[in-house]
Write a protein that holds these residues in place. Sequence first.
Motif, PDB file in Angstrom:
ATOM      1  N   ALA A  42       0.854  -1.186   0.000  1.00 42.37           N
ATOM      2  CA  ALA A  42       0.000   0.000   0.000  1.00 42.37           C
ATOM      3  C   ALA A  42       0.890   1.236   0.000  1.00 42.37           C
ATOM      4  O   ALA A  42       1.552   1.532   0.997  1.00 42.37           O
ATOM      5  N   LEU A  43       0.937   1.940  -1.138  1.00 40.19           N
ATOM      6  CA  LEU A  43       1.800   3.109  -1.285  1.00 40.19           C
ATOM      7  C   LEU A  43       1.024   4.397  -1.553  1.00 40.19           C
ATOM      8  O   LEU A  43       1.465   5.483  -1.167  1.00 40.19           O
ATOM      9  N   SER A  44      -0.111   4.284  -2.236  1.00 40.00           N
ATOM     10  CA  SER A  44      -0.885   5.472  -2.588  1.00 40.00           C
ATOM     11  C   SER A  44      -1.301   6.229  -1.330  1.00 40.00           C
ATOM     12  O   SER A  44      -1.719   5.631  -0.335  1.00 40.00           O
ATOM     13  N   SER A  45      -1.192   7.527  -1.390  1.00 37.71           N
ATOM     14  CA  SER A  45      -1.524   8.378  -0.246  1.00 37.71           C
ATOM     15  C   SER A  45      -2.374   9.554  -0.730  1.00 37.71           C
ATOM     16  O   SER A  45      -2.435   9.835  -1.934  1.00 37.71           O
ATOM     17  N   SER A  46      -3.018  10.231   0.207  1.00 39.29           N
ATOM     18  CA  SER A  46      -3.921  11.301  -0.222  1.00 39.29           C
ATOM     19  C   SER A  46      -4.182  12.291   0.902  1.00 39.29           C
ATOM     20  O   SER A  46      -3.898  12.039   2.076  1.00 39.29           O
ATOM     21  N   LYS A  47      -4.740  13.409   0.490  1.00 38.43           N
ATOM     22  CA  LYS A  47      -5.156  14.453   1.430  1.00 38.43           C
ATOM     23  C   LYS A  47      -6.536  14.931   1.020  1.00 38.43           C
ATOM     24  O   LYS A  47      -6.769  15.229  -0.154  1.00 38.43           O
ATOM     25  N   ILE A  48      -7.451  14.970   1.956  1.00 36.53           N
ATOM     26  CA  ILE A  48      -8.795  15.464   1.670  1.00 36.53           C
ATOM     27  C   ILE A  48      -9.076  16.644   2.585  1.00 36.53           C
ATOM     28  O   ILE A  48      -8.884  16.565   3.800  1.00 36.53           O
ATOM     29  N   THR A  49      -9.475  17.743   1.979  1.00 31.11           N
ATOM     30  CA  THR A  49      -9.781  18.967   2.719  1.00 31.11           C
ATOM     31  C   THR A  49     -11.249  19.318   2.493  1.00 31.11           C
ATOM     32  O   THR A  49     -11.669  19.531   1.347  1.00 31.11           O
ATOM     33  N   LEU A  50     -12.023  19.345   3.552  1.00 33.80           N
ATOM     34  CA  LEU A  50     -13.450  19.651   3.419  1.00 33.80           C
ATOM     35  C   LEU A  50     -13.639  21.109   3.012  1.00 33.80           C
ATOM     36  O   LEU A  50     -12.892  21.989   3.450  1.00 33.80           O
ATOM     37  N   ARG A  51     -14.656  21.333   2.162  1.00 33.31           N
ATOM     38  CA  ARG A  51     -14.984  22.679   1.730  1.00 33.31           C
ATOM     39  C   ARG A  51     -16.422  23.001   2.096  1.00 33.31           C
ATOM     40  O   ARG A  51     -17.177  22.135   2.545  1.00 33.31           O
TER      41      ARG A  51
END
Length: 291
Positions: free
Chosen positions: A85-94
Motif C-alpha cells: 500500500a503506497l498510494s496516499s492522499s489528502k482530503i480537505t473539506l470545503r
Amino acid sequence: MKLVWKKGIALTLVLALVFPMFVFADAVPGDVVITLGENLSETQKQSLLTEMGATKDDLVIYVTNAEEHQYLGNYISASRIGTRALSSSKITLREAGAGLTVESNNIDWVADEMYSNALITAGVEDADIYVTAPINVSGTAALTGLIKAYEIATEIEIPEEQKQIANEEMVRTGELSESIGIEEATELMNRIKEEIANNPVETEDDLRQLIQGVAAELGITLTDEELNGLVSLFMRMKDLNIDWSQVQDQISQVRENLGEFLNREDTQGFISNFLDLINRLIDSLRGLFSS
C-alpha cells in the motif's frame, strides 16, 4: 505534477495501521484528513507529508494492502493491485456547494476526473482532493483511502455496496479509456448519470437504451462487452439509495470548477505562452525542412 484531469486535457488540446479511535466532533470546512499507505518507508512518509503540506493538527490515518484488495479484488487483477500500500492522499473539506477538485502526482492510470466521478458515486462531496505516491503507480488503490478519510472527517458511514460500486466505476472507466480515450470515457459516465437523474429508468432494457443513446450522442461506439458491463454497473447503481440530484449537482460543480480554472488570467497567460512556444517550434522545423 498532474492537475485536475481536464486541466491537463485542456493544455494538451492546445498542444493507522488501525482505524483511528477518534473522529472530528463537528466537521467544518478546512478540516483535513491525510491517508498514508501502510507500506511506505519512514523516509517516504515524511516526504509525502511535506509534499501534501501536512501540519501537526491534521489527522493521519493508514490504508492497508488488505483494504485495497477488499475493494478492488473483484474488478482488477491482484497483480495490478500489488502487495504494498503506497498510494496516499489528502482530503480537505470545503463549504457546501463548492464541489470536488482533484489533483494528483505520480498517478499514471487513474485520471483525476475518474477519481471525481467515483467519489461522487460514493457520496463524497465538497472537498479538495490530492492524491500522490512516492513512485509512479496506477492510482487505483487511492480511492479506498479517500473514502475512508471522508467517512472519518464527516462522521458519515458510506454503505459497503456503494463503496464497491464506486471502485468498479473507476476501474470500468479506466478500461473504457484504453479503447475510447480518457475524455470520452469520463464524459460518457457523467452523461449516463445525468440522464438517470433526469429520466429515471426501471428496467434493464430501458437502461440499455439510455446508455446506447448517450454513447451515440457522444459519437462513441461500445462493444457488446463494454455495453453489458455498463448496464450491469448502472443497474446495481440504480438500486442503491443514491441521491441522484446530489450526484448531478456535484457533476455540474466539477464542470464549473474547471471553467473557472480555464478562465483564470494566469491560466490564459500560460496557454498563450505555450502557444507562442509551439508556433516558434513549428517555424524552426519549417526552416529545417526547407533548407
